[in-house]
Design a protein around this motif. Structure first.
Motif, PDB file in Angstrom:
ATOM      1  N   PHE A  44       0.834  -1.211   0.000  1.00  0.00           N
ATOM      2  CA  PHE A  44       0.000   0.000   0.000  1.00  0.00           C
ATOM      3  C   PHE A  44       0.864   1.255   0.000  1.00  0.00           C
ATOM      4  O   PHE A  44       0.633   2.189  -0.777  1.00  0.00           O
ATOM      5  N   LEU A  45       1.857   1.296   0.866  1.00  0.00           N
ATOM      6  CA  LEU A  45       2.700   2.491   0.957  1.00  0.00           C
ATOM      7  C   LEU A  45       3.589   2.670  -0.269  1.00  0.00           C
ATOM      8  O   LEU A  45       3.877   3.807  -0.675  1.00  0.00           O
ATOM      9  N   LEU A  46       4.016   1.564  -0.902  1.00  0.00           N
ATOM     10  CA  LEU A  46       4.769   1.685  -2.153  1.00  0.00           C
ATOM     11  C   LEU A  46       3.884   2.233  -3.267  1.00  0.00           C
ATOM     12  O   LEU A  46       4.331   3.028  -4.100  1.00  0.00           O
ATOM     13  N   ALA A  47       2.611   1.808  -3.289  1.00  0.00           N
ATOM     14  CA  ALA A  47       1.671   2.358  -4.274  1.00  0.00           C
ATOM     15  C   ALA A  47       1.466   3.852  -4.017  1.00  0.00           C
ATOM     16  O   ALA A  47       1.393   4.651  -4.963  1.00  0.00           O
ATOM     17  N   TRP A  48       1.386   4.225  -2.756  1.00  0.00           N
ATOM     18  CA  TRP A  48       1.258   5.637  -2.387  1.00  0.00           C
ATOM     19  C   TRP A  48       2.483   6.413  -2.872  1.00  0.00           C
ATOM     20  O   TRP A  48       2.362   7.506  -3.430  1.00  0.00           O
ATOM     21  N   ASP A  49       3.665   5.847  -2.644  1.00  0.00           N
ATOM     22  CA  ASP A  49       4.895   6.477  -3.123  1.00  0.00           C
ATOM     23  C   ASP A  49       4.885   6.604  -4.639  1.00  0.00           C
ATOM     24  O   ASP A  49       5.280   7.645  -5.183  1.00  0.00           O
ATOM     25  N   ALA A  50       4.456   5.560  -5.334  1.00  0.00           N
ATOM     26  CA  ALA A  50       4.417   5.589  -6.797  1.00  0.00           C
ATOM     27  C   ALA A  50       3.488   6.700  -7.285  1.00  0.00           C
ATOM     28  O   ALA A  50       3.828   7.437  -8.224  1.00  0.00           O
ATOM     29  N   ALA A  51       2.341   6.837  -6.641  1.00  0.00           N
ATOM     30  CA  ALA A  51       1.416   7.906  -7.016  1.00  0.00           C
ATOM     31  C   ALA A  51       2.054   9.273  -6.763  1.00  0.00           C
ATOM     32  O   ALA A  51       1.941  10.179  -7.593  1.00  0.00           O
ATOM     33  N   GLY A  52       2.721   9.424  -5.635  1.00  0.00           N
ATOM     34  CA  GLY A  52       3.392  10.688  -5.329  1.00  0.00           C
ATOM     35  C   GLY A  52       4.510  10.999  -6.304  1.00  0.00           C
ATOM     36  O   GLY A  52       4.711  12.155  -6.696  1.00  0.00           O
TER      37      GLY A  52
END
Length: 142
Positions: A44-52
């Protein structure tokens, strides 16, 4: 290229794991569910990072402390290691707080139970706190 940050993160993960192992809080209590929770949190947090990163909010500047190894543009090797540490620390902290609160609740509940006197002086079963001093034998005669 230096591995100072990765080494510090791995040492921190090991320290949190030692606390976890000592008190059986999270991974040492239920390994499979803990692994699933950690994996879900990191993904989840890697996906958040990718979006950012895609939105231009997150970016990486070269520095003297990181490895310089990028898993993707602006996503250093240290990031998933940090996210694992973050998830592990959060879950060990959360389960540790639950344990402390449950322990306190249990202790206060045990102390709040009314003591009863089981002697044969005629008031057996009457809570001690409701007896007079003379009946409890603590007041003497006046």
């Amino acid at each position: 290229m230096t591995f100072v940050t990765v080494a510090a993160l791995l040492a921190s993960i090991a320290c949190v794991a030692a606390v976890d192992a000592r008190y059986r809080l999270f991974a040492w209590r239920a390994p499979l569910p803990a692994a699933l929770v950690l994996a879900a949190g990191v993904v989840f947090l890697l996906a958040w990072d990718a979006a950012g990163i895609l939105l231009g909010i997150f970016f990486r500047e070269p520095n003297a402390f990181s490895t310089g190894i990028l898993l993707a543009p602006h996503l250093p090797l240290e990031e998933p290691v940090f996210l694992l540490f973050l998830c592990q620390l959060a879950m060990v902290g959360y389960t540790g707080c639950l344990r402390l609160l449950q322990s306190r609740t249990d202790r206060l509940g045990a102390e709040a139970q009314v003591e009863t006197d089981t002697d044969t002086d005629g008031d057996a079963g009457v809570p001690v706190r409701h007896r007079t001093r003379a009946a409890r034998g603590t007041g003497g005669s006046r």
